[in-house]
Design a protein around this motif. Structure first.
Motif, short mmCIF file in Angstrom:
data_model
loop_
_atom_site.label_atom_id
_atom_site.label_comp_id
_atom_site.label_asym_id
_atom_site.label_seq_id
_atom_site.Cartn_x
_atom_site.Cartn_y
_atom_site.Cartn_z
N ALA A 106 0.84 -1.20 0.00
CA ALA A 106 0.00 0.00 0.00
C ALA A 106 0.87 1.26 0.00
CB ALA A 106 -0.91 -0.01 1.23
N GLN A 109 1.51 5.66 -4.96
CA GLN A 109 1.05 7.05 -4.87
C GLN A 109 -0.40 7.23 -5.30
OE1 GLN A 109 4.45 8.41 -7.25
NE2 GLN A 109 4.78 9.85 -5.59
N GLY A 110 -0.94 6.23 -5.96
CA GLY A 110 -2.33 6.31 -6.39
C GLY A 110 -2.59 7.55 -7.22
N SER A 111 -1.65 7.89 -8.09
CA SER A 111 -1.78 9.16 -8.81
C SER A 111 -2.97 9.18 -9.75
CB SER A 111 -0.48 9.50 -9.54
OG SER A 111 0.04 8.35 -10.15
N LEU A 113 -5.85 7.72 -9.32
CA LEU A 113 -7.07 7.86 -8.52
C LEU A 113 -7.18 9.28 -7.95
CD1 LEU A 113 -9.54 6.52 -7.22
CD2 LEU A 113 -8.06 5.85 -5.31
N LYS A 119 -4.34 5.37 -0.38
CA LYS A 119 -5.34 4.74 -1.25
C LYS A 119 -6.21 3.77 -0.45
CE LYS A 119 -5.18 3.01 -6.02
NZ LYS A 119 -4.33 2.28 -6.99
N GLN A 187 8.45 1.38 2.59
CA GLN A 187 9.39 1.07 1.51
C GLN A 187 10.35 2.25 1.34
OE1 GLN A 187 5.89 1.64 -1.63
NE2 GLN A 187 7.82 1.30 -2.70
N PRO A 211 8.11 6.57 -4.15
CA PRO A 211 8.35 5.20 -3.69
C PRO A 211 9.10 4.37 -4.74
CG PRO A 211 6.01 5.79 -3.50
CD PRO A 211 6.68 6.90 -4.22
N ASP A 212 9.88 3.40 -4.27
CA ASP A 212 10.76 2.65 -5.18
C ASP A 212 10.07 1.48 -5.90
OD1 ASP A 212 10.60 1.02 -2.95
OD2 ASP A 212 12.73 0.57 -2.84
N GLY A 213 8.75 1.52 -5.96
CA GLY A 213 8.01 0.49 -6.70
C GLY A 213 7.62 -0.67 -5.80
N GLN A 242 -2.53 -6.46 -3.50
CA GLN A 242 -2.43 -5.02 -3.65
C GLN A 242 -3.59 -4.35 -2.93
OE1 GLN A 242 -2.12 -4.35 -7.94
NE2 GLN A 242 0.05 -4.83 -7.81
N ASP A 244 -5.41 -2.03 -3.61
CA ASP A 244 -6.54 -1.48 -4.37
C ASP A 244 -7.54 -2.52 -4.87
OD1 ASP A 244 -4.99 -2.56 -6.41
OD2 ASP A 244 -4.22 -0.61 -7.05
N GLU A 367 11.65 2.64 -10.55
CA GLU A 367 10.85 1.69 -9.76
C GLU A 367 11.39 0.29 -9.93
OE1 GLU A 367 6.26 2.52 -9.18
OE2 GLU A 367 6.77 2.31 -11.30
N LYS A 395 -8.30 1.87 -9.62
CA LYS A 395 -7.12 2.51 -10.20
C LYS A 395 -7.41 3.95 -10.61
CE LYS A 395 -4.48 -1.26 -10.52
NZ LYS A 395 -3.31 -1.42 -9.64
P1 UTP Z 1 -0.05 0.65 -9.07
O1 UTP Z 1 1.01 0.27 -10.02
O2 UTP Z 1 -1.45 0.54 -9.53
O3 UTP Z 1 0.28 2.12 -8.55
O4 UTP Z 1 0.17 -0.16 -7.75
P2 UTP Z 1 -0.54 3.08 -7.60
O5 UTP Z 1 0.48 3.85 -6.85
O6 UTP Z 1 -1.55 2.41 -6.75
O7 UTP Z 1 -1.30 4.01 -8.61
P3 UTP Z 1 -0.78 4.97 -9.79
O8 UTP Z 1 -0.08 4.11 -10.79
O9 UTP Z 1 0.12 6.01 -9.16
O10 UTP Z 1 -2.04 5.56 -10.31
C1 UTP Z 1 -0.28 -1.44 -7.56
C2 UTP Z 1 -0.13 -1.76 -6.09
O11 UTP Z 1 1.24 -1.68 -5.72
C3 UTP Z 1 1.40 -0.79 -4.64
C4 UTP Z 1 0.20 0.13 -4.70
O12 UTP Z 1 -0.04 0.72 -3.42
C5 UTP Z 1 -0.88 -0.82 -5.15
O13 UTP Z 1 -1.35 -1.58 -4.07
N1 UTP Z 1 2.66 -0.05 -4.81
C6 UTP Z 1 2.96 0.51 -6.00
C7 UTP Z 1 3.49 0.08 -3.72
O14 UTP Z 1 3.19 -0.43 -2.63
N2 UTP Z 1 4.62 0.78 -3.88
C8 UTP Z 1 4.98 1.36 -5.04
O15 UTP Z 1 6.05 1.99 -5.10
C9 UTP Z 1 4.14 1.21 -6.14
#
Ligand code: UTP
Length: 467
Positions: A106, A109-111, A113, A119, A187, A211-213, A242, A244, A367, A395
């Protein structure tokens, strides 16, 4: 760290511009900036610069490997009948023995959304408006109750949402879970780089970090002590999901049981893609190993390729629902994953210190992807699942994969469960009920658990909430 140390460190790293506004900062802002400089791993930044330079040098060159051409669909298991019953029995044994944990990533960044806050706090309950986190937590609670052993929950956050996530769980009484069974861990964060390899300031006293992915989870588990906690509790398997996707059958005994019985390092749930254009990573065999390959790495021809019966050749996608063995996580904690870069719009300050929101991509974000660790997994299995039962991610703000779409799909799933349990609810031609339907996972975790628990006379008028 004092100014002199920061100055030297940044000069060595070729990032002296980070102190460009020093003379204009007040004491508090200076202290904040020094703290942040001390927290950044400039050795890692140097590696990112190398990755960037390499990628930019290779730009425009023909794709170096023909790997994309050399892949075939990964074998996918469908568990039915006796095999399913055996897997369930094995998974239940693991749950009863307290050998299963749950890991929610979690930290993103959920950008897309654009929700104000973590998120996981986004409301999705079709009737209650309860947030994503609650659905995960209540499933974990229900598992613990059902199998008589608490299931620990590990939540990966990032510096951006860690405090807010912890506060939210506190405020909501950990959704009924015991506080000592919930482990938050952040992370790592990485700077973005300009094409010249310079980190960006998004305020005069602040370096832009992101965040580093989700691949950062492997190192973060070890660094934070979460992995040691898993080991000290005697966990053998960890179910990864995940934040979301509130539909995941968290701790699904069939999934866990198959994983354990097969002695797998990693088991993935995969579902049929809606069509050739659905943007999902796909499970393939490449050089004899299972990999998840991004949709963008497939050629148009590969995406559309069909079998003689007309079905898609690469029929399955991965929605990132996994089981890991804990020893595999330990091995991977030390292994470096490849770094992926994306050209993005990153806010920065101009020479006058004013914040600029660029209209076009101006910098590279870095990432790691968790599925790259598949390259090291010794035994991998893919299990097919029904996406209508387990996949409704949030998303986007609107339209497909939005909170509204998720709520509708949750209602549809729970209406199906109610019908299977004997309730009379009309469904439209696409299976949607006429009113919102919600079942607290702690009331019934599966369709089977609902049978015998239906209250008499469900009132469709105000929506149905069973909790
Ligand atoms: P997404 O790739 O859909 O990214 O993450 P996001 O951050 O939720 O949304 P956008 O792309 O910015 O719109 C899939 C899952 O991986 C987690 C997210 O929280 C989500 O549960 N995740 C993603 C991390 O925990 N860390 C990260 O650096 C990236």
């Amino acid at each position: 760290m004092d100014h002199e140390e920061a100055f030297r460190l940044l000069a060595d790293a070729g990032q002296s511009h980070v102190l460009a506004f020093w003379d204009r900062l007040d004491e508090a802002a200076r202290a904040r900036l020094l703290d942040q400089i001390a927290s950044i791993d400039f050795a890692a930044v140097a590696e990112l610069r190398g990755v960037l330079a390499h990628a930019l040098a290779a730009r425009g060159a023909p794709a170096a490997d023909a790997a994309a051409g050399a892949m075939e669909p990964a074998p996918v298991l469908e568990l039915e009948g006796r095999a399913r019953a055996d897997a369930i029995a094995r998974g239940e044994e693991e749950l009863r023995a307290g050998r299963v944990g749950v890991l929610v990533v979690a930290g993103g960044q959920g950008s897309r959304l654009g929700f104000d806050g973590p998120k996981g706090c986004c409301p999705v309950g079709p009737v209650s408006g309860e947030p994503l986190f609650r659905f995960h937590a209540r499933k974990v609670l229900a598992l613990g109750r059902r199998y008589g052993r608490p299931v620990p929950l590990y939540v990966m956050t990032s510096a951006t949402n860690d405090a807010a996530t912890r506060a939210f769980f506190e405020e909501r009484g950990f959704f009924g879970l015991a506080r000592e069974d919930v482990f938050f861990f952040p992370q790592a964060m990485w700077p973005a780089l300009s094409p010249e390899g310079r980190v960006l300031l998004d305020r005069p006293d602040h370096v832009f970090l992101s965040p580093d992915g989700h691949g950062g989870v492997l190192a973060a588990l070890a660094r934070s002590g979460a992995l040691a906690d898993m080991e000290s509790r005697g966990l053998a398997s960890v179910c990864y999901l995940q934040v979301d996707n509130p539909m995941v059958d968290v701790g699904d005994p069939a999934f866990v049981g198959l994983h354990v019985a097969e002695g797998a390092d990693w088991t993935l749930k995969v579902c049929r893609r809606t069509g050739p254009d659905e943007k999902m990573g796909m499970p393939v065999l490449r050089g004899g190993r299972t990999a998840i390959v991004e949709y963008t790495e497939f050629s148009e021809e590969q995406r559309r390729a069909t079998l003689p019966d007309g079905s898609l050749r690469f029929a399955y996608g991965s929605p990132a629902i996994h089981v890991f063995s804990v020893p595999f996580l330990r091995r991977e904690a030390e292994a470096g994953l490849p770094v992926h870069l994306a050209h993005k719009k990153v806010p920065y300050v101009d020479a006058a210190g004013a914040v600029v929101q660029p209209g076009a991509p101006n910098a590279y974000k870095f990432e790691r992807f968790v599925f790259d660790a598949l390259a090291d997994a010794r035994r991998v299995r893919c299990l097919a699942f029904d996406r209508e039962e387990e996949y409704a991610p949030v998303k986007n703000r609107e339209g497909e994969k939005s909170p509204a779409a998720c709520r509708a799909d949750l209602s549809r799933k729970w209406a199906r469960w109610l019908r299977a349990a004997g309730a009379e609810i009309p469904l439209d031609e696409r299976g949607y009920p006429p009113c919102p339907v919600e079942i607290d996972p702690a009331f019934a975790r599966t369709s089977g658990e609902l049978a015998g628990r239906l209250p008499a006379g469900l009132d469709l008028a105000g929506g149905i909430l069973l909790s």
